[in-house]
Design an enzyme around this catalytic site. Structure first.
Site, PDB file in Angstrom:
ATOM      1  N   GLU A 112      37.980  25.557  76.101  1.00 27.62           N
ATOM      2  CA  GLU A 112      37.701  25.511  77.537  1.00 27.62           C
ATOM      3  C   GLU A 112      37.889  24.094  78.088  1.00 27.62           C
ATOM      4  OE1 GLU A 112      35.782  25.853  74.978  1.00 27.62           O
ATOM      5  OE2 GLU A 112      33.641  25.534  75.378  1.00 27.62           O
ATOM      6  N   SER A 133      35.526  23.235  64.364  1.00 26.08           N
ATOM      7  CA  SER A 133      34.601  22.495  63.498  1.00 26.08           C
ATOM      8  C   SER A 133      34.016  23.434  62.429  1.00 26.08           C
ATOM      9  CB  SER A 133      33.482  21.895  64.349  1.00 26.08           C
ATOM     10  OG  SER A 133      32.808  22.928  65.032  1.00 26.08           O
ATOM     11  N   CYS A 187      42.553  16.767  63.041  1.00 26.33           N
ATOM     12  CA  CYS A 187      41.888  17.213  61.811  1.00 26.33           C
ATOM     13  C   CYS A 187      42.534  16.557  60.592  1.00 26.33           C
ATOM     14  CB  CYS A 187      41.971  18.717  61.685  1.00 26.33           C
ATOM     15  SG  CYS A 187      43.664  19.276  61.550  1.00 26.33           S
ATOM     16  N   GLU A 203      31.765  13.801  60.331  1.00 27.78           N
ATOM     17  CA  GLU A 203      33.084  13.805  60.958  1.00 27.78           C
ATOM     18  C   GLU A 203      32.903  13.238  62.364  1.00 27.78           C
ATOM     19  OE1 GLU A 203      34.838  17.553  62.182  1.00 27.78           O
ATOM     20  OE2 GLU A 203      36.845  16.782  61.814  1.00 27.78           O
TER      21      GLU A 203
END
Ligand code: NAD
Length: 497
Positions: free
Chosen positions: A175, A225, A280, A381
């Site tokens: 979104e 994630s 990533c 992360e």
């Protein structure tokens, strides 16, 4: 202000219900609203996709290939335009956005040749007068749920293969940067894809939950994630769907003393700060082995200071803003915590202001030295432009460090030694490995996917693994007896003779 609409059955759908803001990360200004779909929108998209499946699944391989060829050509022609759309909502540079379009387009190119991959096998005379052959058929309506960081490429890992194998598709993009999905839907239509084969429902958790619970969806592909990947895998599996669920990452680049340190530092810098670390496959940990450490860190520091930060559409920008204000906060808190826990902050990107873009979501490149495996900066992360240097004594220690990390997406080794490279690639518990290549994103005809917490379940995306995921096999055993010739019908379990 523009509202980005769902795309259902080949047309933009009227917006009903809530919308959410879409920002320009370089200015911090709200530039559009996006419709937030839920059960009704997902159901409308699934119904359209189910109707389209009736005819699309019966289309010939060559008809599907022709659509893919036309779609691929449109992606070439509109690369700059789509690159700018991505840059305006994501913040990455236009060149970087064009790079993701090219890498996504390669999956379309792979999908153009699926006739070859879909060939079945045939076994003659497995028993007297009996042959066996197999073929694969599409699943039905399948869905993709994708992250903000590659708004074109990650969906392109999924839908060209799903569609070219005869499925129909519902995409739920992020979104935060939804316009690329809309643009791609329009390109598919121009390419001649029948209405309802590719649909887009925007939104957040409500839309995702509606997909996971919808009985008309056969399979779900997720990239995002790790906690959400786990959730999606669990819910979709419980609902009896096939799932591929790719999660987060913490990618290590190991540098041996025999490596060309200038070369290694150059590539690690680009891999760490390119796309502001929001990849990533970004390098977030540099593992300096033995005597490589001091010189490597010195070059890394120099290079981090040279990174040109600015708006993604400005000439000469190498690194743009982060996706949201809260992402900046998360990253800058991460640097502060690292300092408090004993890391040395060699380059501090916190508080960076870019001229004429004072409200943009910027933070500068940060370089941390003397990071240890216990520190949060190593474990979390951060998904931003922060490179942590961990010093170890040997290659085996570096491999052990990587293998103790819960993630296993990508990793790289910089060395001149073939023996070390071989030991490394066989020893690490990681799905994608680079040897003197910092961001080893596989080509579309190989699969993409990590190990451990970077991939929940067992299916990576694209390549033959992607084709397998979106199809199921049938095996046919055939006998054509001569007319009126009788063979014994055995009551025992059939065996060959
Ligand atoms: P995210 O997990 O927040 O969102 C991914 C998708 O899930 C989005 O479509 C989002 O709307 C939806 N979502 C978010 N919260 C949800 C919830 N509570 N319930 C249901 N759905 C929800 O990820 P992101 O911030 O958009 O993307 C960054 C993450 O994606 C990083 O962790 C990155 O490593 C990962 N990523 C992984 C790969 C890979 O190949 N392994 C590739 C790209 C990105």
């Amino acid at each position: 202000m523009k509202t980005i609409q769902h795309w259902i059955d080949g047309a933009a759908a009227p917006v009903q219900g809530d919308t959410a803001p879409v920002f320009n990360p370089a200015t911090g200004a709200e530039q559009a609203r996006v419709a937030l779909g839920g059960g009704a929108e997902v159901d409308a998209a699934v119904q359209a996709a189910a109707r389209a499946f009736e005819t699309w699944s019966e289309s010939s391989v060559s008809q599907r290939t022709q659509v893919m060829f036309a779609f691929r050509q449109l992606l070439v022609e509109h690369e700059e335009e789509l690159g700018r759309i991505i840059s305006a909502e994501h913040g990455k540079t236009v060149d970087d956005a064009r790079g993701e379009i090219v890498r996504g387009r390669e999956v379309v190119e792979y999908a153009c040749g699926l006739g070859d991959v879909l060939k079945g096998s045939f076994s003659d005379q497995v028993s007297r007068g009996v042959d066996v052959h197999n073929f694969r058929q599409p699943l039905g309506v399948v869905a993709g749920i994708t992250p903000f960081n590659f708004p074109a490429m990650v969906p392109l890992w999924m839908h060209p293969i799903a569609i070219a194998t005869g499925n129909t598709f519902v995409l739920k993009p992020s979104e935060r940067d939804p316009s690329a999905a809309q643009f791609v839907a329009e390109l598919y239509k121009k390419a001649g894809l029948p209405d309802g084969v590719f649909n887009v429902v925007h939104g957040g958790k409500d839309a995702v939950d509606a997909i996971l619970g919808h009985s008309g969806i056969e399979a779900v592909s997720f990239v995002g994630s790790t906690p959400i990947a786990r959730y999606v895998h669990e819910q979709a599996t419980k609902a009896g769907k096939r799932v591929q669920a790719l999660g987060g990452a913490k990618n290590h680049a190991v540098v041996l003393p025999d490596a060309d340190l200038e070369f290694a530092a150059n590539h690690i810098t680009a891999g760490a700060y390119g796309s502001a670390g929001e990849r990533c496959m970004a390098v977030s940990v540099a593992v300096a082995v033995g005597e490589a450490a001091d010189s490597l860190v010195e070059i890394l520091e120099r290079k981090a200071r040279e990174v040109r930060v600015g708006p993604g559409d400005a000439e000469g920008t190498e690194m743009g803003p982060l996706i949201t204000e809260s992402a900046v906060e998360r990253v800058e808190n991460g640097v502060a915590t690292a300092a408090a826990q004993g890391a040395t902050v060699l380059v501090d990107g916190r508080g960076l202001k870019v001229d004429n873009h004072e409200n943009g979501f910027f933070t500068g490149p940060s370089l941390l030295d003397h990071v240890s495996a216990e520190m949060d900066a190593y474990k979390d992360e951060l998904f931003g432009p922060v490179l942590a240097v961990v010093r170890v004594d040997t290659l085996d220690e570096a491999i052990a460090l990587i293998n103790a990390n819960p993630y296993g997406n990508g990793t790289a080794l910089f060395t001149d030694s073939g023996e070390a490279a071989r030991r490394f690639q066989r020893g690490v518990k990681v799905g994608m490995i680079g040897v003197n290549v910092p961001v080893p994103v596989p080509m579309s005809y190989y699969s993409f996917g990590g190990w451990n917490d970077s991939l929940i379940g067992d299916s990576p995306v694209h390549g033959e693994e992607g084709v397998r995921f979106y199809t199921r096999p049938k095996v046919v055993t055939t006998r054509w007896p001569q007319p009126r010739q009788q063979t014994a019908a055995g009551f025992s379990f059939p065996t060959s003779h």
